[in-house]
Scaffold this active site. Sequence first.
Site, PDB file in Angstrom:
ATOM      1  N   GLU A   1       0.863  -1.187   0.000  1.00  0.00           N
ATOM      2  CA  GLU A   1       0.000   0.000   0.000  1.00  0.00           C
ATOM      3  C   GLU A   1       0.896   1.233   0.000  1.00  0.00           C
ATOM      4  O   GLU A   1       1.863   1.304   0.770  1.00  0.00           O
ATOM      5  CB  GLU A   1      -0.901   0.013   1.232  1.00  0.00           C
ATOM      6  CG  GLU A   1      -1.740   1.270   1.381  1.00  0.00           C
ATOM      7  CD  GLU A   1      -2.635   1.253   2.619  1.00  0.00           C
ATOM      8  OE1 GLU A   1      -3.061   0.147   3.021  1.00  0.00           O
ATOM      9  OE2 GLU A   1      -2.904   2.338   3.196  1.00  0.00           O
TER      10      GLU A   1
ATOM     11  N   GLU B   1      -2.646  11.396   3.086  1.00  0.00           N
ATOM     12  CA  GLU B   1      -3.724  11.242   4.057  1.00  0.00           C
ATOM     13  C   GLU B   1      -3.713  12.455   4.976  1.00  0.00           C
ATOM     14  O   GLU B   1      -2.657  12.991   5.311  1.00  0.00           O
ATOM     15  CB  GLU B   1      -3.547   9.986   4.902  1.00  0.00           C
ATOM     16  CG  GLU B   1      -3.721   8.698   4.142  1.00  0.00           C
ATOM     17  CD  GLU B   1      -3.645   7.500   5.085  1.00  0.00           C
ATOM     18  OE1 GLU B   1      -4.693   6.919   5.393  1.00  0.00           O
ATOM     19  OE2 GLU B   1      -2.524   7.167   5.514  1.00  0.00           O
TER      20      GLU B   1
END
Length: 415
Positions: free
Chosen positions: A163, A168
Amino acid sequence: MVRPPSSRTLLSIGAALVAVLALLVPMSGTASAAPAPGPLVWSDEFNGASGSAVDQSKWRFDIGGSGWGNNEQQYYTNSTRNAAMDGAGNLVITARRENPSNYQCHYGTCQYTSARLLTSATFTRAYGRFEARMKLPRGQGIWPAFWMLGNDIGSVGWPNSGEIDIMENIGREPSTVHGTIHGPGYSGGGGIGAPYSISGAFADAFHTFAVDWSPNLIIWYVDGNEYQRRTPADLGGNRWVFDHPFFMIMNLAVGGYWPGYPDGSTTFPQTLTVDYVRVYASPTGGPGPSGQITGIGGKCVDVAGANPANGTAVQLWDCNGTTAQSWAWNSDGSVRALGKCLDVTAASTANGAKVQLYDCNGTGAQKWTYNTGTGQIVNPQANKCLDATGGSSANGTRLQIWDCSGAANQKWTRS
């Protein structure tokens, strides 16, 4: 960290450690401005009419209110109330405090709706620059993300798939974004990453978020400023799994172990506004590894008759060590022999389209990715695999593209 539904639940203490660990992990190398990227290979500029849906040939939706491994509170829909064009060249992903269809979540009746868009069925790629220009939402418990997962997640699971979190943000940190990688032995609270902060709030203006991803190196940027780079040396002996195609995800979550939950200060709706998403070839287009490509029956990918003319067939043939079987994997996504590129005839995306040699032109018909786990060579424009016609291993068997099936005539090794 936003998780696929098959992942383990992230413990709240582990989520808190992500931010702490990120602050403690130094950036490898010296920060610098982003270099000019290579050719554009995929993009969405979101130029649709106000209220219109996203292009389904580029984006699909995850649907549901499972919590997504993080105790998120929203129900993801494919409604234009949650993801639609604004008519001004932007996609707007909207989180709402509503439940118009009695949606059920893992905690009971859902309180919120939002959207999560992904390219797993439409576009995957290994290596290049992945970039989005976004204006972030704000508020306690709000969690926007732009990230990627390995396209083998269905077979190997998370975190073995890998990932890459390009960006974020959690609402309680309005001036900070995070970039992180997750893999086997460094996932969840042990993800490896770093934060980047600005003087104002990311919700006040548009900003660009990007990674340059190349073999054994990922570099993160905000507004063209490098703030972090990661290599296998950062993994403490754990496996680097960023060597195969990934797909992109954009979502706007509400609540979760890491961001916490909306409170009385959180207002709705909240919006993640996306000006564009673009994928470029690597900033340098120079040659990568070169050698033979071996397929079914131990035969080699071969330029017929060693002829460098445009349109020459690419076929299987007994391996012989000649230049007609020496293929260079360039960082612009091309695969080259005899000074020409491996090319899908007429840029077709249809099953059975023949593969040939042709002048290199930077188009999608000449972009290829190699997955070391599956052995597949994929043309992302068509989302199809390099295939030996009819499953034959006979000398002279033409190569084509075909829906990826995992069959032996679609498995290749590089040497």
